[in-house]
Motif scaffolding. Structure first.
Motif, PDB file in Angstrom:
ATOM      1  N   GLN A   1       0.838  -1.207   0.000  1.00 18.05           N
ATOM      2  CA  GLN A   1       0.000   0.000   0.000  1.00 18.05           C
ATOM      3  C   GLN A   1       0.868   1.250   0.000  1.00 18.05           C
ATOM      4  OE1 GLN A   1      -2.340  -0.866   3.534  1.00 18.05           O
ATOM      5  NE2 GLN A   1      -4.190  -1.186   2.297  1.00 18.05           N
ATOM      6  N   ARG A   2       1.932   1.246   0.807  1.00 21.37           N
ATOM      7  CA  ARG A   2       2.840   2.400   0.846  1.00 21.37           C
ATOM      8  C   ARG A   2       3.411   2.664  -0.530  1.00 21.37           C
ATOM      9  NH1 ARG A   2       6.034  -0.249   5.514  1.00 21.37           N
ATOM     10  NH2 ARG A   2       4.443  -0.206   7.104  1.00 21.37           N
ATOM     11  N   GLU A   3       3.853   1.595  -1.190  1.00 23.22           N
ATOM     12  CA  GLU A   3       4.462   1.769  -2.504  1.00 23.22           C
ATOM     13  C   GLU A   3       3.447   2.276  -3.523  1.00 23.22           C
ATOM     14  OE1 GLU A   3       7.249  -0.497  -5.788  1.00 23.22           O
ATOM     15  OE2 GLU A   3       6.187  -1.713  -4.307  1.00 23.22           O
ATOM     16  N   ALA A   4       2.248   1.722  -3.505  1.00 23.88           N
ATOM     17  CA  ALA A   4       1.222   2.139  -4.465  1.00 23.88           C
ATOM     18  C   ALA A   4       0.858   3.609  -4.289  1.00 23.88           C
ATOM     19  CB  ALA A   4      -0.025   1.263  -4.326  1.00 23.88           C
ATOM     20  N   VAL A   5       0.685   4.042  -3.044  1.00 23.54           N
ATOM     21  CA  VAL A   5       0.342   5.442  -2.781  1.00 23.54           C
ATOM     22  C   VAL A   5       1.514   6.351  -3.148  1.00 23.54           C
ATOM     23  CG1 VAL A   5      -0.312   7.107  -0.982  1.00 23.54           C
ATOM     24  CG2 VAL A   5      -1.401   4.856  -1.049  1.00 23.54           C
ATOM     25  N   PHE A   6       2.725   5.911  -2.856  1.00 23.55           N
ATOM     26  CA  PHE A   6       3.913   6.676  -3.235  1.00 23.55           C
ATOM     27  C   PHE A   6       3.979   6.849  -4.754  1.00 23.55           C
ATOM     28  CE2 PHE A   6       8.318   6.726  -4.698  1.00 23.55           C
ATOM     29  CZ  PHE A   6       8.857   7.772  -3.963  1.00 23.55           C
TER      30      PHE A   6
END
Length: 198
Positions: A142-147
């Motif tokens: 999720q962190r990577e996708a939002v980033f």
């Protein structure tokens, strides 16, 4: 044509020039994208030297494979996707990632940058704590996708391809991440600001 269209055309011209034998064009792309690649790679590697080595590896690989390269729709996306592959390979080689069901889930970290950490002292300390706690509630994916969505400006189809997900799953992944952050921080604007400045 919008500004993104002009930007993509400019990048594609540089790429075409590089593929045709002009090393200066690749050097220009290197300078333009070094900071973005470094920021993205170091969130996986948490090692400045290894991150810089990975960027060098990417551009050496491009030089070696120049004759086989085509003109991508988005040079930025192509570079990020190729760089991600190199970074994940480095993690495997350095035994920093255990190969389990989904190796891409394990390492991606987002932290407040030093400039953000120094803003405003007392009130901002509370805000920083709240944001850090909120981000820790997200999965690495999720962190990577939002980033990728809010920091790098990639489209949902690009993120889906990079993360090996369907577009529908990617929409859900980002939506759930934002909902989790919104529940904790009560501010979507705050969430987006966090990703823009980390």
């Amino acid at each position: 044509m919008d500004s993104n269209g002009f930007h993509n055309k400019d990048e594609q011209e540089l790429w075409r020039s590089f593929v045709s034998g002009n090393d200066q064009s690749l050097e220009t792309l290197y300078r333009r994208y070094f900071d973005e690649l470094y920021n993205y790679g170091n969130k996986w590697l948490n090692n400045p030297s290894l991150t810089q080595d990975s960027i060098q590896d990417l551009f050496v690989k491009l030089m070696r494979n120049r004759s086989n390269l085509t003109i991508p729709d988005s040079v930025k996306y192509y570079l990020l996707r190729s760089f991600r592959s190199i970074v994940l390979d480095k993690l495997k080689v350095n035994d920093r990632m255990k190969l389990m069901d989904e190796p891409k889930e394990h390492m991606f970290q987002v932290e407040l940058c030093p400039e953000e950490q120094m803003i405003g002292q007392e009130e901002d300390k509370r805000l920083q704590k709240q944001l850090t706690e909120a981000i820790q509630q997200l999965t690495p994916r999720q962190r990577e996708a939002v980033f990728l969505k809010y920091q790098e400006g990639l489209s949902y189809p690009e993120i889906a391809e990079m993360l090996a997900l369907s577009q529908k799953a990617t929409y859900k992944l980002v939506a759930r991440a934002i909902q989790t952050l919104r529940t904790i921080t009560d501010s979507a604007t705050l969430i987006i600001a966090f990703f823009l400045y980390t």
